[in-house]
Write an enzyme that holds these catalytic residues in place. Sequence first.
Site, PDB file in Angstrom:
ATOM      1  N   THR A   1     -10.416 -26.005  87.849  1.00  0.00           N
ATOM      2  CA  THR A   1     -10.948 -27.348  88.033  1.00  0.00           C
ATOM      3  C   THR A   1     -10.633 -27.908  89.410  1.00  0.00           C
ATOM      4  O   THR A   1     -11.482 -28.489  90.068  1.00  0.00           O
ATOM      5  CB  THR A   1     -10.372 -28.282  86.940  1.00  0.00           C
ATOM      6  OG1 THR A   1     -10.677 -27.703  85.677  1.00  0.00           O
ATOM      7  CG2 THR A   1     -10.970 -29.675  87.014  1.00  0.00           C
TER       8      THR A   1
ATOM      9  N   GLY B   1      -1.561 -24.770  79.318  1.00  0.00           N
ATOM     10  CA  GLY B   1      -2.969 -24.619  79.652  1.00  0.00           C
ATOM     11  C   GLY B   1      -3.244 -23.341  80.424  1.00  0.00           C
ATOM     12  O   GLY B   1      -2.308 -22.619  80.812  1.00  0.00           O
TER      13      GLY B   1
ATOM     14  N   GLN C   1      -6.511 -27.602  77.405  1.00  0.00           N
ATOM     15  CA  GLN C   1      -5.107 -27.796  77.806  1.00  0.00           C
ATOM     16  C   GLN C   1      -4.168 -26.915  76.961  1.00  0.00           C
ATOM     17  O   GLN C   1      -4.599 -25.891  76.470  1.00  0.00           O
ATOM     18  CB  GLN C   1      -4.704 -29.285  77.714  1.00  0.00           C
ATOM     19  CG  GLN C   1      -5.319 -30.160  78.789  1.00  0.00           C
ATOM     20  CD  GLN C   1      -6.716 -30.635  78.481  1.00  0.00           C
ATOM     21  OE1 GLN C   1      -6.963 -31.183  77.424  1.00  0.00           O
ATOM     22  NE2 GLN C   1      -7.636 -30.451  79.392  1.00  0.00           N
TER      23      GLN C   1
ATOM     24  N   LYS D   1      -2.892 -24.265  93.334  1.00  0.00           N
ATOM     25  CA  LYS D   1      -2.102 -23.076  93.034  1.00  0.00           C
ATOM     26  C   LYS D   1      -1.263 -23.363  91.787  1.00  0.00           C
ATOM     27  O   LYS D   1      -0.628 -24.409  91.698  1.00  0.00           O
ATOM     28  CB  LYS D   1      -1.182 -22.810  94.233  1.00  0.00           C
ATOM     29  CG  LYS D   1      -0.539 -21.466  94.251  1.00  0.00           C
ATOM     30  CD  LYS D   1       0.166 -21.255  95.580  1.00  0.00           C
ATOM     31  CE  LYS D   1       0.956 -19.950  95.493  1.00  0.00           C
ATOM     32  NZ  LYS D   1       1.768 -19.717  96.660  1.00  0.00           N
TER      33      LYS D   1
ATOM     34  N   ARG E   1      -9.638 -50.247  72.815  1.00  0.00           N
ATOM     35  CA  ARG E   1     -10.871 -50.750  72.180  1.00  0.00           C
ATOM     36  C   ARG E   1     -11.835 -51.380  73.182  1.00  0.00           C
ATOM     37  O   ARG E   1     -12.471 -52.386  72.917  1.00  0.00           O
ATOM     38  CB  ARG E   1     -10.530 -51.738  71.048  1.00  0.00           C
ATOM     39  CG  ARG E   1      -9.826 -51.051  69.901  1.00  0.00           C
ATOM     40  CD  ARG E   1      -9.160 -52.006  68.989  1.00  0.00           C
ATOM     41  NE  ARG E   1      -8.024 -52.649  69.619  1.00  0.00           N
ATOM     42  CZ  ARG E   1      -7.068 -53.293  68.957  1.00  0.00           C
ATOM     43  NH1 ARG E   1      -7.129 -53.396  67.660  1.00  0.00           N
ATOM     44  NH2 ARG E   1      -6.067 -53.844  69.596  1.00  0.00           N
TER      45      ARG E   1
ATOM     46  N   THR F   1     -12.739 -20.132  82.463  1.00  0.00           N
ATOM     47  CA  THR F   1     -13.492 -19.100  83.170  1.00  0.00           C
ATOM     48  C   THR F   1     -13.824 -17.963  82.207  1.00  0.00           C
ATOM     49  O   THR F   1     -12.944 -17.431  81.541  1.00  0.00           O
ATOM     50  CB  THR F   1     -12.678 -18.563  84.360  1.00  0.00           C
ATOM     51  OG1 THR F   1     -12.376 -19.654  85.224  1.00  0.00           O
ATOM     52  CG2 THR F   1     -13.459 -17.513  85.139  1.00  0.00           C
TER      53      THR F   1
ATOM     54  N   LYS G   1      -8.074 -19.430  77.098  1.00  0.00           N
ATOM     55  CA  LYS G   1      -8.796 -19.917  75.907  1.00  0.00           C
ATOM     56  C   LYS G   1     -10.295 -19.640  76.019  1.00  0.00           C
ATOM     57  O   LYS G   1     -10.933 -19.239  75.054  1.00  0.00           O
ATOM     58  CB  LYS G   1      -8.576 -21.440  75.747  1.00  0.00           C
ATOM     59  CG  LYS G   1      -7.127 -21.812  75.489  1.00  0.00           C
ATOM     60  CD  LYS G   1      -6.935 -23.324  75.425  1.00  0.00           C
ATOM     61  CE  LYS G   1      -7.136 -24.024  76.743  1.00  0.00           C
ATOM     62  NZ  LYS G   1      -6.162 -23.706  77.790  1.00  0.00           N
TER      63      LYS G   1
ATOM     64  N   GLY H   1      -8.631 -26.096  91.900  1.00  0.00           N
ATOM     65  CA  GLY H   1      -8.326 -25.084  92.910  1.00  0.00           C
ATOM     66  C   GLY H   1      -6.847 -25.054  93.301  1.00  0.00           C
ATOM     67  O   GLY H   1      -6.449 -24.317  94.195  1.00  0.00           O
TER      68      GLY H   1
ATOM     69  N   ASP I   1      -1.906  -7.328  81.489  1.00  0.00           N
ATOM     70  CA  ASP I   1      -2.164  -6.444  82.637  1.00  0.00           C
ATOM     71  C   ASP I   1      -1.529  -6.960  83.928  1.00  0.00           C
ATOM     72  O   ASP I   1      -1.221  -6.185  84.835  1.00  0.00           O
ATOM     73  CB  ASP I   1      -3.676  -6.262  82.847  1.00  0.00           C
ATOM     74  CG  ASP I   1      -4.393  -7.601  82.962  1.00  0.00           C
ATOM     75  OD1 ASP I   1      -4.397  -8.364  81.973  1.00  0.00           O
ATOM     76  OD2 ASP I   1      -4.924  -7.904  84.054  1.00  0.00           O
TER      77      ASP I   1
HETATM   78  P1  GDP Z   1      -8.284 -21.493  79.924  1.00  0.00           P
HETATM   79  O1  GDP Z   1      -8.202 -22.805  80.612  1.00  0.00           O
HETATM   80  O2  GDP Z   1      -7.240 -21.332  78.875  1.00  0.00           O
HETATM   81  O3  GDP Z   1      -9.654 -21.172  79.404  1.00  0.00           O
HETATM   82  O4  GDP Z   1      -7.951 -20.402  81.025  1.00  0.00           O
HETATM   83  P2  GDP Z   1      -8.568 -20.326  82.509  1.00  0.00           P
HETATM   84  O5  GDP Z   1      -9.942 -19.799  82.403  1.00  0.00           O
HETATM   85  O6  GDP Z   1      -8.343 -21.597  83.236  1.00  0.00           O
HETATM   86  O7  GDP Z   1      -7.575 -19.286  83.176  1.00  0.00           O
HETATM   87  C1  GDP Z   1      -7.429 -18.001  82.684  1.00  0.00           C
HETATM   88  C2  GDP Z   1      -7.857 -17.011  83.795  1.00  0.00           C
HETATM   89  O8  GDP Z   1      -7.416 -15.719  83.469  1.00  0.00           O
HETATM   90  C3  GDP Z   1      -9.357 -16.908  83.954  1.00  0.00           C
HETATM   91  O9  GDP Z   1      -9.647 -16.681  85.311  1.00  0.00           O
HETATM   92  C4  GDP Z   1      -9.733 -15.693  83.118  1.00  0.00           C
HETATM   93  O10 GDP Z   1     -10.882 -15.024  83.594  1.00  0.00           O
HETATM   94  C5  GDP Z   1      -8.513 -14.836  83.313  1.00  0.00           C
HETATM   95  N1  GDP Z   1      -8.154 -13.987  82.160  1.00  0.00           N
HETATM   96  C6  GDP Z   1      -8.291 -14.232  80.836  1.00  0.00           C
HETATM   97  N2  GDP Z   1      -7.757 -13.227  80.114  1.00  0.00           N
HETATM   98  C7  GDP Z   1      -7.264 -12.339  81.005  1.00  0.00           C
HETATM   99  C8  GDP Z   1      -6.544 -11.097  80.883  1.00  0.00           C
HETATM  100  O11 GDP Z   1      -6.243 -10.620  79.799  1.00  0.00           O
HETATM  101  N3  GDP Z   1      -6.196 -10.479  82.055  1.00  0.00           N
HETATM  102  C9  GDP Z   1      -6.478 -10.980  83.278  1.00  0.00           C
HETATM  103  N4  GDP Z   1      -6.081 -10.318  84.347  1.00  0.00           N
HETATM  104  N5  GDP Z   1      -7.141 -12.151  83.425  1.00  0.00           N
HETATM  105  C10 GDP Z   1      -7.513 -12.813  82.312  1.00  0.00           C
HETATM  106  P1  IMO Z   2      -7.350 -26.001  80.490  1.00  0.00           P
HETATM  107  O1  IMO Z   2      -8.224 -26.399  79.336  1.00  0.00           O
HETATM  108  C1  IMO Z   2      -3.845 -26.751  82.951  1.00  0.00           C
HETATM  109  C2  IMO Z   2      -2.690 -30.916  83.581  1.00  0.00           C
HETATM  110  C3  IMO Z   2      -2.848 -31.467  84.974  1.00  0.00           C
HETATM  111  C4  IMO Z   2      -1.683 -32.449  85.000  1.00  0.00           C
HETATM  112  C5  IMO Z   2      -1.700 -33.008  83.588  1.00  0.00           C
HETATM  113  C6  IMO Z   2      -2.409 -34.342  83.453  1.00  0.00           C
HETATM  114  O2  IMO Z   2      -8.074 -25.376  81.616  1.00  0.00           O
HETATM  115  O3  IMO Z   2      -6.182 -25.206  80.009  1.00  0.00           O
HETATM  116  P2  IMO Z   2      -4.979 -35.019  83.420  1.00  0.00           P
HETATM  117  O4  IMO Z   2      -6.025 -34.871  84.473  1.00  0.00           O
HETATM  118  O5  IMO Z   2      -5.291 -34.336  82.135  1.00  0.00           O
HETATM  119  O6  IMO Z   2      -4.539 -36.431  83.214  1.00  0.00           O
HETATM  120  O7  IMO Z   2      -3.676 -34.275  84.070  1.00  0.00           O
HETATM  121  O8  IMO Z   2      -2.342 -32.047  82.782  1.00  0.00           O
HETATM  122  N1  IMO Z   2      -3.916 -30.328  82.997  1.00  0.00           N
HETATM  123  C7  IMO Z   2      -4.115 -29.020  82.867  1.00  0.00           C
HETATM  124  N2  IMO Z   2      -3.356 -27.965  83.258  1.00  0.00           N
HETATM  125  N3  IMO Z   2      -4.987 -26.545  82.283  1.00  0.00           N
HETATM  126  C8  IMO Z   2      -5.746 -27.578  81.858  1.00  0.00           C
HETATM  127  O9  IMO Z   2      -6.827 -27.407  81.074  1.00  0.00           O
HETATM  128  C9  IMO Z   2      -5.334 -28.894  82.179  1.00  0.00           C
HETATM  129  N4  IMO Z   2      -5.842 -30.117  81.951  1.00  0.00           N
HETATM  130  C10 IMO Z   2      -4.957 -30.987  82.441  1.00  0.00           C
HETATM  131  O10 IMO Z   2      -2.704 -30.464  85.948  1.00  0.00           O
HETATM  132  O11 IMO Z   2      -0.469 -31.752  85.178  1.00  0.00           O
END
Ligand code: GDP
Ligand code: IMO
Length: 431
Positions: A301, A12, A225, A305, A145, A42, A16, A303, A334
């Site tokens: 979602t 995840g 995910q 780390k 169900r 984001t 995306k 916060g 990058d």
């Molecule tokens: P998603 O859950 O797959 O949609 O990814 P998230 O949005 O949770 O996390 C990806 C993070 O990386 C976001 O804060 C994006 O703005 C940032 N991001 C996406 N592509 C790039 C990239 O090519 N370079 C950098 N530095 N950040 C990126």
């Molecule tokens: P996006 O779409 C990263 C992880 C949770 C936990 C496990 C199960 O932003 O990539 P859940 O609440 O789904 O039962 O938690 O899955 N998890 C993610 N990790 N990115 C996500 O979504 C996630 N959605 C769930 O941290 O380990």
Amino acid sequence: MANVVVVGAQWGDEGKGKIVDWLSERADVIARFQGGHNAGHTLVIDGTVYKLNALPSGVVRGGKLSIIGNGVVLDPWHLVEEIRAIQEQGVEISPEVLMIAENTPLILPIHGELDRAREEAASKGTKIGTTGRGIGPAYEDKVGRRSVRVADLADPATLEARVDRALQHHDPLRKGLGIKAVNREALLDQLRAIAPEILRYAAPVWKVLNEKRRAGKRILFEGAQGALLDIDFGTYPFVTSSNVIAGQAATGVGIGPGAIDYVLGLVKAYTTRVGEGPFPAELNDADGERLGKRGHEFGTTTGRKRRCGWFDACLVRQTCVTSGVTGIALTKIDVLDGFETLKICIGYDLDGTRLDYLPTAADQQARCTPIYEEMPGWSESTEGARSWAELPGNAVKYVRRIEELINCPVALLSTSPERDDTILVTDPFAD
Ligand code: GDP
Ligand code: IMO
Ligand code: MG
């Protein structure tokens, strides 16, 4: 005409949201097919940041139809709040641009409560590290169900019957966990109050999508995910509760598998994971800290780390197979700027045996140690690059080596969070 599925190929947060937003310019319809508001995507567009959980990332492009498919579990209260927040940012949301499948199961407050109570009660080593948003319990009720689905909101008698069926299961469970019994009337009141706000978007999505497809419209399926969190093919039990892999796109909206022409795997140039579970290439050192800092690796979602590690080619080769990935979008290259040496995990050592895949048994997964190859890094900046010519030679070599190791070509390369800092190699939508 081609239809494209975007799936996360790691754990995840591969980027995306950014790529779906970018690709949605080329699409007519954007459909979510699994997961719920555990997802956090984001998007950065001309410096403005949009954060989405349940809404498809295509909503910020005006004039596109966004769909929440039946494979999703939907928290109606969260959705209404998310719509309100995005509207405040100037994005128009109406039934013309958003449809929700009538057969989508709802996440109720009792699901979140159960999710969190279980996590709190878990002993060391059994905690999953969920987002606490009720995803698992909501999917359990779906296959059990006893879900309340979107269509049930329209009929008061059905709604009561559905709630009673769910409570028959939940009340004894809650008792066992020391949570007080559900207040049936209060829950029904909450559901009746939210019903009109959800029903205005309800539609027979399977039918609408079929009509769009026949009219030659392009569909972009947006996964949440990542494949390593897939309920079947992920690092079970440290996974989410839905199928994440590309095959789910068909069942998650009600379209035949033949409708999928291109599977775009989303791959970060290194590896991250939020929550518990095995992570062979994890770094608990200064390099890991540096990846997290440069990559701003904190969950959208929760916060939390994110755990960071080197690129694991072994895992991505595997997920490219389970999702039938046609090409990948490689993001966050990058973030690797300035590393003197980069490592890539190319296999595992399990008790003295070399493996070229992650074994299924949880105890074996936990014992796998990474086998690395090293590559020289680059000191130049790749941030914001919009063509191959702007990339340093060693960055190009790194990308080429990844393609070789995962047996899959790079179709898109992302070099910053900004929408347009994206290099197109192959257009997934091209006929
Ligand atoms: P998603 O859950 O797959 O949609 O990814 P998230 O949005 O949770 O996390 C990806 C993070 O990386 C976001 O804060 C994006 O703005 C940032 N991001 C996406 N592509 C790039 C990239 O090519 N370079 C950098 N530095 N950040 C990126
Ligand atoms: P996006 O779409 C990263 C992880 C949770 C936990 C496990 C199960 O932003 O990539 P859940 O609440 O789904 O039962 O938690 O899955 N998890 C993610 N990790 N990115 C996500 O979504 C996630 N959605 C769930 O941290 O380990
Ligand atoms: Mg995310």
